[in-house]
Design a protein around this motif. Structure first.
Motif, PDB file in Angstrom:
ATOM      1  N   SER A  34       0.927  -1.166   0.058  1.00 28.52           N
ATOM      2  CA  SER A  34      -0.052  -0.030  -0.162  1.00 28.52           C
ATOM      3  C   SER A  34       0.817   1.182   0.054  1.00 28.52           C
ATOM      4  O   SER A  34       1.872   1.491   0.734  1.00 28.52           O
ATOM      5  CB  SER A  34      -1.069   0.092   1.246  1.00 28.52           C
ATOM      6  OG  SER A  34      -0.294  -0.235   2.503  1.00 28.52           O
ATOM      7  N   GLU A  74       8.175   6.229   1.296  1.00 34.68           N
ATOM      8  CA  GLU A  74       7.131   5.354   2.244  1.00 34.68           C
ATOM      9  C   GLU A  74       6.477   4.278   1.402  1.00 34.68           C
ATOM     10  O   GLU A  74       5.765   4.270   0.503  1.00 34.68           O
ATOM     11  CB  GLU A  74       6.473   6.212   3.198  1.00 34.68           C
ATOM     12  CG  GLU A  74       7.111   7.204   3.746  1.00 34.68           C
ATOM     13  CD  GLU A  74       6.210   7.962   4.760  1.00 34.68           C
ATOM     14  OE1 GLU A  74       6.887   8.647   5.684  1.00 34.68           O
ATOM     15  OE2 GLU A  74       5.028   7.890   4.491  1.00 34.68           O
ATOM     16  N   VAL A  76       3.631   0.543   2.931  1.00 37.13           N
ATOM     17  CA  VAL A  76       3.199  -0.676   3.837  1.00 37.13           C
ATOM     18  C   VAL A  76       3.230  -1.775   3.091  1.00 37.13           C
ATOM     19  O   VAL A  76       2.627  -1.943   2.216  1.00 37.13           O
ATOM     20  CB  VAL A  76       2.038  -0.364   4.738  1.00 37.13           C
ATOM     21  CG1 VAL A  76       1.801  -1.537   5.609  1.00 37.13           C
ATOM     22  CG2 VAL A  76       2.116   1.012   5.230  1.00 37.13           C
ATOM     23  N   ASN A 120       1.272  -5.280   3.611  1.00 36.75           N
ATOM     24  CA  ASN A 120       0.493  -6.003   4.220  1.00 36.75           C
ATOM     25  C   ASN A 120       0.739  -7.303   3.897  1.00 36.75           C
ATOM     26  O   ASN A 120       0.464  -7.643   2.663  1.00 36.75           O
ATOM     27  CB  ASN A 120      -0.994  -5.385   3.801  1.00 36.75           C
ATOM     28  CG  ASN A 120      -1.087  -3.970   4.177  1.00 36.75           C
ATOM     29  OD1 ASN A 120      -1.376  -3.476   5.073  1.00 36.75           O
ATOM     30  ND2 ASN A 120      -0.833  -3.228   3.017  1.00 36.75           N
ATOM     31  N   SER A 177      -1.265   3.887   9.526  1.00 38.76           N
ATOM     32  CA  SER A 177      -0.085   3.767  10.093  1.00 38.76           C
ATOM     33  C   SER A 177       0.523   4.570  10.994  1.00 38.76           C
ATOM     34  O   SER A 177      -0.081   5.592  11.500  1.00 38.76           O
ATOM     35  CB  SER A 177       0.966   3.568   8.765  1.00 38.76           C
ATOM     36  OG  SER A 177       0.742   2.633   8.022  1.00 38.76           O
ATOM     37  N   ARG A 178       1.530   4.231  11.747  1.00 38.16           N
ATOM     38  CA  ARG A 178       2.143   5.098  12.979  1.00 38.16           C
ATOM     39  C   ARG A 178       3.459   6.182  12.678  1.00 38.16           C
ATOM     40  O   ARG A 178       3.307   7.228  13.031  1.00 38.16           O
ATOM     41  CB  ARG A 178       2.547   4.013  14.229  1.00 38.16           C
ATOM     42  CG  ARG A 178       1.243   3.618  14.798  1.00 38.16           C
ATOM     43  CD  ARG A 178       1.609   2.517  16.118  1.00 38.16           C
ATOM     44  NE  ARG A 178       0.580   2.091  16.667  1.00 38.16           N
ATOM     45  CZ  ARG A 178       0.645   1.212  17.647  1.00 38.16           C
ATOM     46  NH1 ARG A 178       1.795   0.765  18.114  1.00 38.16           N
ATOM     47  NH2 ARG A 178      -0.508   0.627  18.225  1.00 38.16           N
ATOM     48  N   PRO A 182      -1.516   4.226   4.266  1.00 36.97           N
ATOM     49  CA  PRO A 182      -2.361   3.405   4.926  1.00 36.97           C
ATOM     50  C   PRO A 182      -1.981   1.881   5.062  1.00 36.97           C
ATOM     51  O   PRO A 182      -1.459   1.452   4.163  1.00 36.97           O
ATOM     52  CB  PRO A 182      -3.683   3.707   4.514  1.00 36.97           C
ATOM     53  CG  PRO A 182      -3.188   3.992   3.051  1.00 36.97           C
ATOM     54  CD  PRO A 182      -1.915   4.626   3.074  1.00 36.97           C
ATOM     55  N   ARG A 183      -2.526   1.146   6.156  1.00 36.26           N
ATOM     56  CA  ARG A 183      -2.574  -0.140   6.133  1.00 36.26           C
ATOM     57  C   ARG A 183      -3.847  -0.786   5.667  1.00 36.26           C
ATOM     58  O   ARG A 183      -4.994  -0.085   5.457  1.00 36.26           O
ATOM     59  CB  ARG A 183      -2.417  -0.732   7.643  1.00 36.26           C
ATOM     60  CG  ARG A 183      -0.956  -0.176   8.188  1.00 36.26           C
ATOM     61  CD  ARG A 183      -0.944  -0.888   9.647  1.00 36.26           C
ATOM     62  NE  ARG A 183      -1.764  -0.117  10.590  1.00 36.26           N
ATOM     63  CZ  ARG A 183      -2.643  -0.886  11.282  1.00 36.26           C
ATOM     64  NH1 ARG A 183      -3.074  -2.100  10.868  1.00 36.26           N
ATOM     65  NH2 ARG A 183      -3.627  -0.187  12.283  1.00 36.26           N
ATOM     66  N   ALA A 212       1.382  -6.412   9.156  1.00 36.80           N
ATOM     67  CA  ALA A 212       1.659  -5.451   8.377  1.00 36.80           C
ATOM     68  C   ALA A 212       3.011  -4.723   8.668  1.00 36.80           C
ATOM     69  O   ALA A 212       3.132  -4.545   9.853  1.00 36.80           O
ATOM     70  CB  ALA A 212       0.627  -4.165   8.135  1.00 36.80           C
ATOM     71  N   GLU A 254       5.504  -1.448   8.198  1.00 41.19           N
ATOM     72  CA  GLU A 254       5.643  -0.187   7.667  1.00 41.19           C
ATOM     73  C   GLU A 254       6.969   0.186   7.280  1.00 41.19           C
ATOM     74  O   GLU A 254       7.974  -0.245   7.935  1.00 41.19           O
ATOM     75  CB  GLU A 254       5.498   0.990   8.986  1.00 41.19           C
ATOM     76  CG  GLU A 254       3.788   0.786   9.491  1.00 41.19           C
ATOM     77  CD  GLU A 254       3.804   1.755  10.290  1.00 41.19           C
ATOM     78  OE1 GLU A 254       4.279   3.061  10.565  1.00 41.19           O
ATOM     79  OE2 GLU A 254       2.635   1.729  11.048  1.00 41.19           O
ATOM     80  N   GLY A 269       7.934  -0.141  11.539  1.00 44.26           N
ATOM     81  CA  GLY A 269       7.051  -0.261  12.444  1.00 44.26           C
ATOM     82  C   GLY A 269       6.339  -1.812  11.871  1.00 44.26           C
ATOM     83  O   GLY A 269       6.376  -2.171  10.779  1.00 44.26           O
ATOM     84  N   HIS A 295       2.989  -4.204  12.614  1.00 48.05           N
ATOM     85  CA  HIS A 295       1.514  -4.536  13.239  1.00 48.05           C
ATOM     86  C   HIS A 295       1.261  -5.929  13.148  1.00 48.05           C
ATOM     87  O   HIS A 295       1.485  -6.710  12.240  1.00 48.05           O
ATOM     88  CB  HIS A 295       0.598  -3.729  12.347  1.00 48.05           C
ATOM     89  CG  HIS A 295       0.826  -2.255  12.738  1.00 48.05           C
ATOM     90  ND1 HIS A 295       0.236  -1.458  13.320  1.00 48.05           N
ATOM     91  CD2 HIS A 295       1.511  -1.808  11.605  1.00 48.05           C
ATOM     92  CE1 HIS A 295       0.455  -0.122  12.871  1.00 48.05           C
ATOM     93  NE2 HIS A 295       1.436  -0.277  12.177  1.00 48.05           N
TER      94      HIS A 295
END
Length: 211
Positions: free
Chosen positions: A41, A86, A88, A90, A124-125, A130-131, A138, A140, A168, A170
């Protein structure tokens, strides 16, 4: 093994015959299998979300944790990452197989695959991308580099490898048992050859030999 007098061919050669492996379907992806699916993503420079699965995906080291995926063609995922730095990853599991497959469709840039597949986004953090809210794991990632692959003769291919450092993680608590991720609960999807997929339903352990 190859029959007497028959030598293996270069699968990347642009001069090879269409069917020089002698089989009705190309066996390359079936041989290099199973392959985990990175469900990538991203956001474009204007904040539009994109989601796409890549089966040429894997972890390449753990100190620091780095992942990679390869795209045939300079697709939205690659251009978005080059523009924003950047993404993610997933990890698609069995329960999301249909949604994952839906996001593999070739659609116009302005169409969000999240909307196309009816998937909810989660913030996301540490990155803006987004996730997938329903993804049980997931990663990051921050972009490290993008490489355009070359052939043995130095010619450019239309394949691009993106490397990202994981910043990161998840994990849904439902797949954690005794402090470990249980893949038999997680059931991550893997890509085989042709139109085939698989999940992990059984695992075994082997200790590293002592010498």
């Amino acid at each position: 093994m190859y029959p007497p007098g028959q030598r293996p061919t270069d699968p990347c050669s642009t001069k090879r015959k269409k069917n020089d492996h002698g089989l009705p379907h190309n066996p390359f992806k079936a041989i290099v299998a199973p392959r985990p699916i990175g469900w990538i993503s991203t956001l474009d420079k204007d904040g539009k979300a994109n989601l796409a699965p890549y089966s040429f995906f894997n972890a390449v080291c753990d100190t620091p944790p780095i992942v990679m995926f390869s795209s045939t063609g300079y697709k939205d995922s690659v251009s978005n990452i080059d523009a924003t730095g950047e993404f993610v990853c997933n990890m698609a599991n069995l329960g999301l197989k249909d949604e994952m497959n839906q996001t593999s469709a070739s659609v116009a840039h302005e169409i969000s695959e999240f909307d196309l597949a009816g998937l909810e986004m989660a913030a996301s953090r540490l990155v803006k991308a987004p996730r997938v809210a329903k993804a049980v794991t997931a990663l990051e990632c921050k972009h490290l580099q993008t490489l355009r692959l070359k052939t043995l003769t130095g010619d450019d291919t239309d394949s691009y490898v993106v490397f990202g450092q994981v910043v990161g993680v998840h994990i849904d608590e439902s797949v954690i048992v005794d402090g470990k991720v249980d893949v038999t609960l997680y059931k991550p999807l893997s890509r085989l050859g042709y139109m085939d997929y698989a999940v992990v339903n059984e695992v075994f352990q082997m200790g590293r030999p002592k010498v």
